[in-house]
Scaffold this motif. Structure first.
Motif, PDB file in Angstrom:
ATOM      1  N   PHE A  11      -3.534  -7.104 -16.256  1.00 44.60           N
ATOM      2  CA  PHE A  11      -4.424  -7.376 -14.707  1.00 44.60           C
ATOM      3  C   PHE A  11      -3.571  -6.775 -13.872  1.00 44.60           C
ATOM      4  CE2 PHE A  11      -7.913 -10.242 -16.593  1.00 44.60           C
ATOM      5  CZ  PHE A  11      -8.975  -9.584 -16.528  1.00 44.60           C
ATOM      6  N   VAL A  12      -2.236  -7.235 -14.051  1.00 43.81           N
ATOM      7  CA  VAL A  12      -1.282  -6.755 -12.774  1.00 43.81           C
ATOM      8  C   VAL A  12      -1.213  -5.259 -12.899  1.00 43.81           C
ATOM      9  CG1 VAL A  12       1.095  -7.384 -11.722  1.00 43.81           C
ATOM     10  CG2 VAL A  12       0.043  -9.413 -12.353  1.00 43.81           C
ATOM     11  N   ALA A  13      -0.888  -5.058 -14.322  1.00 43.11           N
ATOM     12  CA  ALA A  13      -0.323  -3.654 -15.006  1.00 43.11           C
ATOM     13  C   ALA A  13      -1.248  -2.087 -13.850  1.00 43.11           C
ATOM     14  CB  ALA A  13      -0.060  -3.340 -16.244  1.00 43.11           C
ATOM     15  N   THR A  14      -3.216  -2.861 -14.105  1.00 43.02           N
ATOM     16  CA  THR A  14      -3.802  -2.330 -13.824  1.00 43.02           C
ATOM     17  C   THR A  14      -4.565  -1.594 -12.836  1.00 43.02           C
ATOM     18  OG1 THR A  14      -5.867  -3.941 -13.648  1.00 43.02           O
ATOM     19  CG2 THR A  14      -5.652  -2.643 -16.065  1.00 43.02           C
ATOM     20  N   VAL A  15      -3.280  -2.661 -11.384  1.00 44.25           N
ATOM     21  CA  VAL A  15      -3.270  -2.135 -10.234  1.00 44.25           C
ATOM     22  C   VAL A  15      -2.302  -1.737  -9.999  1.00 44.25           C
ATOM     23  CG1 VAL A  15      -3.192  -2.888  -8.401  1.00 44.25           C
ATOM     24  CG2 VAL A  15      -4.497  -4.996 -10.045  1.00 44.25           C
ATOM     25  N   PRO A  16      -2.719  -0.228  -9.241  1.00 46.88           N
ATOM     26  CA  PRO A  16      -2.357   0.900  -9.071  1.00 46.88           C
ATOM     27  C   PRO A  16      -1.002   0.448  -7.914  1.00 46.88           C
ATOM     28  CG  PRO A  16      -4.483   1.771  -8.848  1.00 46.88           C
ATOM     29  CD  PRO A  16      -4.349  -0.056  -9.058  1.00 46.88           C
ATOM     30  N   ARG A  17      -0.088   1.536  -8.237  1.00 47.25           N
ATOM     31  CA  ARG A  17       0.940   1.189  -6.802  1.00 47.25           C
ATOM     32  C   ARG A  17       1.092   1.640  -5.450  1.00 47.25           C
ATOM     33  NH1 ARG A  17       6.523  -0.997 -10.008  1.00 47.25           N
ATOM     34  NH2 ARG A  17       6.219  -0.741 -12.103  1.00 47.25           N
ATOM     35  N   GLU A  18       0.398   2.633  -5.526  1.00 47.09           N
ATOM     36  CA  GLU A  18       0.097   2.869  -4.467  1.00 47.09           C
ATOM     37  C   GLU A  18      -0.743   2.177  -3.454  1.00 47.09           C
ATOM     38  OE1 GLU A  18       0.586   5.933  -7.520  1.00 47.09           O
ATOM     39  OE2 GLU A  18      -1.265   4.065  -7.441  1.00 47.09           O
ATOM     40  N   VAL A  19      -1.476   0.959  -3.993  1.00 46.50           N
ATOM     41  CA  VAL A  19      -2.758   0.240  -3.168  1.00 46.50           C
ATOM     42  C   VAL A  19      -1.777  -0.369  -2.443  1.00 46.50           C
ATOM     43  CG1 VAL A  19      -4.315  -1.718  -3.324  1.00 46.50           C
ATOM     44  CG2 VAL A  19      -4.743   0.127  -5.014  1.00 46.50           C
ATOM     45  N   GLU A  20      -0.651  -1.288  -3.316  1.00 45.51           N
ATOM     46  CA  GLU A  20       0.947  -1.972  -2.746  1.00 45.51           C
ATOM     47  C   GLU A  20       2.064  -1.461  -1.729  1.00 45.51           C
ATOM     48  OE1 GLU A  20       2.788  -3.266  -6.419  1.00 45.51           O
ATOM     49  OE2 GLU A  20       1.251  -4.168  -6.762  1.00 45.51           O
ATOM     50  N   GLU A  21       1.439   0.295  -1.834  1.00 42.32           N
ATOM     51  CA  GLU A  21       2.549   0.813  -1.292  1.00 42.32           C
ATOM     52  C   GLU A  21       1.532   1.508   0.611  1.00 42.32           C
ATOM     53  OE1 GLU A  21       3.616   4.578  -2.944  1.00 42.32           O
ATOM     54  OE2 GLU A  21       4.618   3.404  -4.350  1.00 42.32           O
ATOM     55  N   ALA A  22       0.439   1.294   0.086  1.00 40.08           N
ATOM     56  CA  ALA A  22      -0.275   1.505   1.445  1.00 40.08           C
ATOM     57  C   ALA A  22      -0.010   0.254   2.040  1.00 40.08           C
ATOM     58  CB  ALA A  22      -1.382   1.640   0.692  1.00 40.08           C
ATOM     59  N   ALA A  23      -0.435  -0.581   1.351  1.00 38.89           N
ATOM     60  CA  ALA A  23      -0.073  -1.913   2.218  1.00 38.89           C
ATOM     61  C   ALA A  23       1.137  -2.050   2.842  1.00 38.89           C
ATOM     62  CB  ALA A  23      -0.925  -2.761   1.257  1.00 38.89           C
ATOM     63  N   TYR A  24       2.168  -1.585   2.031  1.00 43.26           N
ATOM     64  CA  TYR A  24       3.476  -1.162   2.631  1.00 43.26           C
ATOM     65  C   TYR A  24       3.854  -1.029   4.012  1.00 43.26           C
ATOM     66  CZ  TYR A  24       5.394  -4.292  -1.627  1.00 43.26           C
ATOM     67  OH  TYR A  24       5.293  -5.510  -2.489  1.00 43.26           O
ATOM     68  N   LEU A  25       3.257   0.956   3.642  1.00 44.38           N
ATOM     69  CA  LEU A  25       2.844   1.294   4.990  1.00 44.38           C
ATOM     70  C   LEU A  25       2.060   0.723   6.274  1.00 44.38           C
ATOM     71  CD1 LEU A  25       2.659   4.649   3.190  1.00 44.38           C
ATOM     72  CD2 LEU A  25       5.148   3.800   4.165  1.00 44.38           C
ATOM     73  N   ASP A  26       0.713  -0.021   6.103  1.00 40.51           N
ATOM     74  CA  ASP A  26       0.645  -0.892   7.354  1.00 40.51           C
ATOM     75  C   ASP A  26       1.254  -1.900   7.656  1.00 40.51           C
ATOM     76  OD1 ASP A  26      -1.150   1.379   6.841  1.00 40.51           O
ATOM     77  OD2 ASP A  26      -2.340   0.385   5.836  1.00 40.51           O
ATOM     78  N   GLY A  27       2.245  -2.138   7.163  1.00 42.65           N
ATOM     79  CA  GLY A  27       3.352  -3.015   7.815  1.00 42.65           C
ATOM     80  C   GLY A  27       3.536  -4.393   7.476  1.00 42.65           C
ATOM     81  N   CYS A  28       2.708  -4.753   6.050  1.00 48.31           N
ATOM     82  CA  CYS A  28       2.286  -5.491   5.319  1.00 48.31           C
ATOM     83  C   CYS A  28       3.886  -6.227   4.597  1.00 48.31           C
ATOM     84  CB  CYS A  28       1.475  -5.544   4.127  1.00 48.31           C
ATOM     85  SG  CYS A  28      -0.533  -5.773   4.808  1.00 48.31           S
ATOM     86  N   GLY A  29       3.982  -7.577   4.450  1.00 47.92           N
ATOM     87  CA  GLY A  29       4.932  -8.216   3.702  1.00 47.92           C
ATOM     88  C   GLY A  29       5.199  -8.164   2.133  1.00 47.92           C
ATOM     89  N   TRP A  30       5.988  -8.457   1.598  1.00 46.29           N
ATOM     90  CA  TRP A  30       5.233  -8.968   0.490  1.00 46.29           C
ATOM     91  C   TRP A  30       4.735 -10.302   0.011  1.00 46.29           C
ATOM     92  CZ3 TRP A  30       5.161 -12.429  -3.934  1.00 46.29           C
ATOM     93  CH2 TRP A  30       5.145 -12.063  -4.589  1.00 46.29           C
ATOM     94  N   TRP A  31       4.491 -11.328   1.215  1.00 46.18           N
ATOM     95  CA  TRP A  31       3.843 -12.397   0.842  1.00 46.18           C
ATOM     96  C   TRP A  31       2.646 -12.007   1.586  1.00 46.18           C
ATOM     97  CZ3 TRP A  31       3.029 -16.510  -2.078  1.00 46.18           C
ATOM     98  CH2 TRP A  31       2.691 -17.186  -1.249  1.00 46.18           C
ATOM     99  N   ARG A  32       2.437 -11.362   2.254  1.00 52.53           N
ATOM    100  CA  ARG A  32       1.155 -10.993   2.379  1.00 52.53           C
ATOM    101  C   ARG A  32      -0.172  -9.631   1.855  1.00 52.53           C
ATOM    102  NH1 ARG A  32      -0.307  -8.079   8.590  1.00 52.53           N
ATOM    103  NH2 ARG A  32      -2.700  -8.149   8.159  1.00 52.53           N
ATOM    104  N   MET A  33       0.958  -9.168   1.100  1.00 55.87           N
ATOM    105  CA  MET A  33       0.618  -7.854   0.336  1.00 55.87           C
ATOM    106  C   MET A  33       0.152  -8.725  -0.780  1.00 55.87           C
ATOM    107  SD  MET A  33       1.286  -6.336  -2.526  1.00 55.87           S
ATOM    108  CE  MET A  33       2.562  -6.488  -2.948  1.00 55.87           C
ATOM    109  N   PHE A  34       0.818  -9.853  -1.451  1.00 50.80           N
ATOM    110  CA  PHE A  34       0.391 -10.612  -2.261  1.00 50.80           C
ATOM    111  C   PHE A  34      -1.315 -11.110  -1.938  1.00 50.80           C
ATOM    112  CE2 PHE A  34      -0.047 -14.476  -3.980  1.00 50.80           C
ATOM    113  CZ  PHE A  34       0.727 -14.564  -6.161  1.00 50.80           C
ATOM    114  N   ARG A  35      -0.908 -12.214  -1.586  1.00 52.58           N
ATOM    115  CA  ARG A  35      -2.195 -12.585  -0.665  1.00 52.58           C
ATOM    116  C   ARG A  35      -3.369 -11.714  -0.189  1.00 52.58           C
ATOM    117  NH1 ARG A  35      -0.819 -14.922   3.625  1.00 52.58           N
ATOM    118  NH2 ARG A  35      -1.727 -13.582   4.906  1.00 52.58           N
TER     119      ARG A  35
END
Length: 274
Positions: A159-183
């Motif tokens: 399930f984790v592997a199917t989540v595109p990395r671009e989604v996580e990178e977009a969250a980082y660009l929006d100012g999310c830290g790792w914990w907020r991106m995870f949650r």
């Protein structure tokens, strides 16, 4: 043409009904015998001879089955929570990060799933004894956690592997830290897999008998599966109590599955929309 299609649908309907009857008849027999005052000498009678709640009263009062159900609930909930949390972080590690022996770790996870559980009874018994965790619900939870983790990690990794990395990178660009991106991002997307592994972990902890029977030496720490064994005598069996206890064991599993299944379906739909 229409006659052929109608006959085909009729045959399919008959086959479905026969399959449902074959599958549900043991459940009907268990429940009806639990309420049957003549369960001990019912024989092959399809219908019960009457209706009574005496078997349930005996199981809960004299048989102390309520305590066993509470023990199973504690072990099951503990196994679900611990396996879900540990497996999710382990799955993120093997799916997202590159480290030495990463492939060997995945292979070891598969190998552990292939080991028969019966072959581990004696080694785990000796280990739990050395850790002073015999006759302990905590020790039993740790054992079930060890059984649930390999399947949970392998499933959640997919399930984790199917989540595109671009989604996580977009969250980082929006100012999310790792914990907020995870949650806020990763956890909702892998929630269906987390629910699926929770079902597996709960069923393992709720229904397992061999390790609970081997490790638990005090009647007060018996789980429901072991407590049910007390109604089987050396020369006779109280079938009414056995069926009542089996019904009580089955109900929490059905309720848990129905509640979690709805969340699983909702999570899959939400994941598809995202």
């Amino acid at each position: 043409m229409n006659h052929t299609s109608t006959a085909g649908r009729l045959g399919l309907g008959v086959a479905v009904v026969a399959l449902l009857g074959f599958t549900l008849f043991p459940v009907y027999w268990m429940v009806s015998s639990a309420f049957d005052p003549g369960a001990d000498h019912r024989g092959s009678a399809v219908l019960p001879s009457g209706f009574t709640l005496d078997h349930f009263r005996y199981v809960l009062d004299t048989g102390e089955f309520g305590r066993y159900l509470a023990n199973s609930a504690l072990v099951g909930i503990g196994t679900v929570l611990l396996s879900g949390a540990l497996a999710l972080f382990a799955a993120i590690a093997v799916a997202r990060f590159q480290f030495r022996m990463r492939t060997k770790v995945l292979v070891m996870i598969l190998v552990v799933q292939m080991v028969p559980l019966e072959a581990l009874v004696i080694p785990l018994f000796l280990q739990m004894r050395s850790l002073d965790l015999l006759n302990s619900l905590l020790g039993l939870t740790i054992v079930y956690l060890a059984f649930s983790l390999p399947f949970a990690i392998w499933t959640l990794r997919g399930f984790v592997a199917t989540v595109p990395r671009e989604v996580e990178e977009a969250a980082y660009l929006d100012g999310c830290g790792w914990w907020r991106m995870f949650r806020s991002v990763l956890l909702p997307l892998v929630a269906p897999g987390l629910v699926a592994t929770s079902i597996f972990a709960f069923i393992v902890a709720w229904n397992e008998f061999v390790f609970a029977f081997t490790f638990m030496q005090d009647d007060g720490n018996y789980t429901a599966a072991v407590g049910l064994h007390r109604f089987f005598g050396q020369y006779s069996t109280d079938w009414g109590a056995v069926m009542a206890g089996s019904t009580l064991i089955t109900l929490p599993v059905l309720v848990f599955f129905v509640l979690v299944q709805r969340r699983l379906a909702g999570g899959l739909a939400a994941g598809a929309i995202r």
